[in-house]
Write a protein that holds these residues in place. Structure first.
Motif, mmCIF file in Angstrom:
data_model
loop_
_atom_site.group_PDB
_atom_site.id
_atom_site.type_symbol
_atom_site.label_atom_id
_atom_site.label_comp_id
_atom_site.label_asym_id
_atom_site.label_seq_id
_atom_site.Cartn_x
_atom_site.Cartn_y
_atom_site.Cartn_z
ATOM 1 N N LEU A 46 -0.928 7.373 4.438
ATOM 2 C CA LEU A 46 -1.578 6.211 4.762
ATOM 3 C C LEU A 46 -1.057 6.018 6.083
ATOM 4 O O LEU A 46 -1.772 5.681 7.323
ATOM 5 N N PHE A 47 0.367 6.134 6.348
ATOM 6 C CA PHE A 47 0.901 6.137 7.940
ATOM 7 C C PHE A 47 0.560 7.214 8.772
ATOM 8 O O PHE A 47 0.278 6.959 10.006
ATOM 9 N N GLU A 48 -0.032 8.347 8.064
ATOM 10 C CA GLU A 48 -0.257 9.450 8.821
ATOM 11 C C GLU A 48 -1.612 9.178 9.442
ATOM 12 O O GLU A 48 -1.972 9.557 10.531
ATOM 13 N N TRP A 49 -2.735 8.493 8.653
ATOM 14 C CA TRP A 49 -3.888 8.237 8.958
ATOM 15 C C TRP A 49 -3.635 7.307 10.196
ATOM 16 O O TRP A 49 -4.428 7.413 11.064
ATOM 17 N N HIS A 50 -2.834 6.485 10.189
ATOM 18 C CA HIS A 50 -2.853 5.545 11.378
ATOM 19 C C HIS A 50 -2.125 6.159 12.626
ATOM 20 O O HIS A 50 -2.765 6.009 13.470
ATOM 21 N N ARG A 51 -1.278 7.151 12.428
ATOM 22 C CA ARG A 51 -0.838 7.963 13.439
ATOM 23 C C ARG A 51 -1.759 8.636 14.219
ATOM 24 O O ARG A 51 -1.816 8.922 15.387
ATOM 25 N N LYS A 52 -2.969 9.260 13.307
ATOM 26 C CA LYS A 52 -3.922 9.755 13.926
ATOM 27 C C LYS A 52 -5.137 8.988 14.336
ATOM 28 O O LYS A 52 -5.937 9.722 15.144
ATOM 29 N N GLY A 53 -4.967 7.724 14.325
ATOM 30 C CA GLY A 53 -6.023 6.709 14.769
ATOM 31 C C GLY A 53 -7.080 6.723 13.745
ATOM 32 O O GLY A 53 -8.198 6.490 14.171
ATOM 33 N N GLU A 54 -7.162 7.332 12.422
ATOM 34 C CA GLU A 54 -7.888 7.249 11.776
ATOM 35 C C GLU A 54 -8.105 5.904 10.608
ATOM 36 O O GLU A 54 -9.276 5.744 10.343
ATOM 37 N N LEU A 55 -7.216 5.257 10.619
ATOM 38 C CA LEU A 55 -7.016 3.923 9.745
ATOM 39 C C LEU A 55 -7.616 2.851 10.509
ATOM 40 O O LEU A 55 -7.129 2.299 11.532
ATOM 41 N N GLN A 56 -8.900 2.458 9.990
ATOM 42 C CA GLN A 56 -9.462 1.578 10.710
ATOM 43 C C GLN A 56 -9.240 -0.057 10.151
ATOM 44 O O GLN A 56 -9.231 -0.749 11.068
ATOM 45 N N GLU A 57 -9.099 -0.061 8.846
ATOM 46 C CA GLU A 57 -9.148 -1.237 8.247
ATOM 47 C C GLU A 57 -8.125 -1.072 6.792
ATOM 48 O O GLU A 57 -8.096 0.003 6.289
ATOM 49 N N VAL A 58 -7.409 -2.178 6.652
ATOM 50 C CA VAL A 58 -6.587 -2.019 5.259
ATOM 51 C C VAL A 58 -6.696 -3.560 4.855
ATOM 52 O O VAL A 58 -6.748 -4.493 5.515
ATOM 53 N N PHE A 59 -7.199 -3.708 3.446
ATOM 54 C CA PHE A 59 -7.435 -5.074 2.921
ATOM 55 C C PHE A 59 -7.100 -4.947 1.573
ATOM 56 O O PHE A 59 -7.241 -4.073 0.853
ATOM 57 N N ALA A 60 -6.852 -6.379 1.040
ATOM 58 C CA ALA A 60 -6.598 -6.532 -0.437
ATOM 59 C C ALA A 60 -7.846 -7.206 -1.100
ATOM 60 O O ALA A 60 -8.357 -8.291 -0.225
ATOM 61 N N THR A 61 -8.152 -7.066 -2.523
ATOM 62 C CA THR A 61 -8.850 -7.964 -3.065
ATOM 63 C C THR A 61 -8.582 -8.680 -4.219
ATOM 64 O O THR A 61 -7.631 -7.958 -4.976
ATOM 65 N N GLY A 62 -9.179 -9.959 -4.606
ATOM 66 C CA GLY A 62 -8.374 -10.526 -5.788
ATOM 67 C C GLY A 62 -9.135 -11.973 -5.715
ATOM 68 O O GLY A 62 -9.717 -12.460 -4.750
ATOM 69 N N THR A 63 -9.334 -12.538 -6.990
ATOM 70 C CA THR A 63 -9.799 -13.728 -7.210
ATOM 71 C C THR A 63 -9.287 -14.857 -6.359
ATOM 72 O O THR A 63 -9.998 -15.686 -5.841
ATOM 73 N N ALA A 64 -7.912 -14.860 -6.143
ATOM 74 C CA ALA A 64 -7.402 -16.147 -5.640
ATOM 75 C C ALA A 64 -7.860 -16.097 -4.023
ATOM 76 O O ALA A 64 -8.393 -16.999 -3.518
ATOM 77 N N ALA A 65 -7.584 -14.861 -3.372
ATOM 78 C CA ALA A 65 -7.953 -14.801 -1.731
ATOM 79 C C ALA A 65 -9.176 -14.251 -1.366
ATOM 80 O O ALA A 65 -9.580 -14.296 -0.219
ATOM 81 N N VAL A 66 -9.973 -13.552 -2.254
ATOM 82 C CA VAL A 66 -11.292 -12.869 -2.436
ATOM 83 C C VAL A 66 -11.004 -11.794 -1.624
ATOM 84 O O VAL A 66 -10.713 -10.580 -2.068
ATOM 85 N N ILE A 67 -10.971 -11.886 -0.233
ATOM 86 C CA ILE A 67 -10.628 -10.607 0.697
ATOM 87 C C ILE A 67 -9.620 -11.150 1.527
ATOM 88 O O ILE A 67 -9.408 -12.214 2.338
#
Length: 353
Positions: A283-304
Motif C-alpha cells: 500500500l505504501f509502495e503504491w503511494h510512493r509510485k503515485g498510483e494510490l488514488q483513494e483509500v476509504f472504509a465502508t460500514g453501516t455506521a459511517a457508510v463511506i
C-alpha cells in the motif's frame, strides 16, 4: 409471529436532530423475545425502553456469549419508511449465532420484529441530512450459571437510536493509524462474527491511536502482521489507478453489508474490484509510485469514510491531498440516495415498512 405491544405512558423528549450524537439517545420502546431450550423462541413483545433485571451470574457477563447487528431505517421525502438490506442483516445475525453456539432465529421473524418496533417509534426517525434511525438487534445468553458452556436460555432484543455522523469528521477524510502490535482476530477465530469480544479486543489499539490524534486503526493480519485487513469496525478499499483492491473474506474480517453494496455498485459501473490480500508495504509502495488514488472504509455506521492520512512505523502518508476521492463521493451519494429513496433501488436492497 404475533407480537404483543405495550406502549409507554411516559414518552421521552426527542433530541435535536441537527445535533445528534451517534449511539447516545434511544427511543421509547424495545423489542424482546425469549428462548428456552425445549420450547424455542417465544413471547415476542414490544415494551417501553428500560433497564433489564438480570442475575449477577448471568452467563453473558462472564463468558461473552452474545451477538449483534446494526442497520438503519430512513424516511423518504414522501414519508415512507425504508430499511436498507435488512434481509442480509438477519442472515448475518444467524451466521454469528451459529459461530457463538446461539440458537438461530427465523429470519422473517427478525424482519417482522424490526419493522414492528420501527413503526411503533417511527416519529423518532430523523429527517435532517446525514441522519437516520440506527437499529441494534442483539442476542444475549441468560442462564444464571458460572461455568463454560452454551447457555440454555437467551434474550433476543432490538433497540433504536436516532443518529448523525459516526465520525465527528462526517464524510470528510479521517486519519488512520496502522496497528502492528495488537491483534484483533485470526482465521479460525471469531473475527467474522459480530460479537462483542471482537470489539473488546480492539479497544486498546483504538485508545492508543486516539491519544496520537488518529480516528481509528487499520488492522493487519494476526499471524504475519503485514496483510491489510480492516479499518476499526469497517472494511477497507484502495483505489490503485483504475482498479479497486479490498481484502478477501477469509474468516478473520467481517462480511460487511456496506462492503458488498460498494462492490456491487462499483462492478455495475464497470470498475474492476480485486478481492485479494495485499500488504501494508505494498500500500505504501503504491503511494510512493503515485498510483494510490483513494483509500476509504465502508460500514453501516459511517457508510463511506474517506481516509486522508495513514501512519505506519512513524511514516505518515497523505492520500488524495486529504480530500474525498471521486469514487468515495460517488459511492456515498449512491448508497445514501438508495437508502433515502432518492435513487432507484436496482439491487432490491430496500424493505419498505
Amino acid at each position: 409471529m404475533e407480537i404483543r405491544i405495550t406502549r409507554t405512558r411516559n414518552p421521552k423528549k426527542k433530541p435535536d436532530e441537527n445535533s445528534l450524537v451517534f449511539g447516545h439517545d434511544f427511543t421509547d420502546h424495545m423489542f424482546i423475545m425469549n428462548y428456552t431450550q425445549g420450547e424455542g423462541w417465544h413471547d415476542p413483545r414490544v415494551e417501553p425502553y428500560g433497564p433489564l433485571q438480570l442475575d449477577p451470574s448471568t452467563m453473558v457477563f462472564h463468558y461473552a456469549q452474545e451477538t449483534f447487528e446494526g442497520l438503519k431505517a430512513y424516511k423518504t421525502d414522501s414519508g415512507d419508511i425504508q430499511l436498507f438490506r435488512a434481509k442480509d442483516n438477519a442472515a448475518r445475525l444467524n451466521q454469528s449465532n451459529e459461530r457463538m453456539c446461539i440458537p438461530t432465529l427465523d429470519e422473517e421473524d427478525v424482519i417482522q420484529a424490526i419493522a414492528t418496533l420501527v413503526k411503533v417509534d417511527q416519529d423518532w426517525i430523523p429527517k435532517a441530512e446525514g441522519t437516520s434511525l440506527y437499529i441494534r438487534p442483539f442476542v444475549i445468553a441468560t442462564d444464571p450459571f458460572v461455568g463454560v458452556k452454551a447457555s440454555s436460555t437467551y434474550l433476543f432484543m432490538i433497540i433504536l437510536s436516532p443518529v448523525g455522523a459516526y465520525y465527528k469528521e462526517g464524510i470528510s477524510p479521517v486519519k488512520i493509524y496502522v496497528e502492528d502490535k495488537y491483534v484483533r482476530a485470526v482465521p479460525g477465530g471469531i473475527g467474522f462474527a459480530k460479537t462483542g469480544g471482537n470489539y473488546a479486543a480492539s479497544l486498546m489499539a483504538q485508545v492508543e491511536a486516539g491519544k496520537k490524534g488518529y480516528s481509528q486503526v487499520l488492522w493487519l493480519d494476526g499471524i504475519e502482521r503485514k496483510y491489510v485487513e480492516e479499518v476499526g469496525t469497517s472494511n477497507v478499499f484502495c483505489r490503485v489507478g483504475n482498479k479497486i483492491y479490498t481484502p478477501p473474506l477469509q474468516g478473520s474480517i467481517l462480511s460487511g453489508i456496506t462492503r458488498d453494496s460498494a462492490i456491487k455498485l462499483l462492478r455495475s459501473w464497470d470498475i474492476e474490484v480485486i478481492e485479494e490480500r495485499f500488504t501494508i508495504e505494498q500500500l505504501f509502495e503504491w503511494h510512493r509510485k503515485g498510483e494510490l488514488q483513494e483509500v476509504f472504509a465502508t460500514g453501516t455506521a459511517a457508510v463511506i469514510s474517506p481516509i486522508g492520512a495513514l501512519s505506519w512505523q512513524d511514516n505518515e502518508i497523505t492520500i488524495n491531498n486529504n480530500e474525498i476521492g471521486q469514487l468515495s463521493q460517488r459511492l456515498y451519494n449512491s448508497i445514501t440516495k438508495i437508502q433515502n429513496g432518492q435513487l432507484e433501488d436496482s439491487f432490491s436492497w430496500i424493505t419498505s415498512i
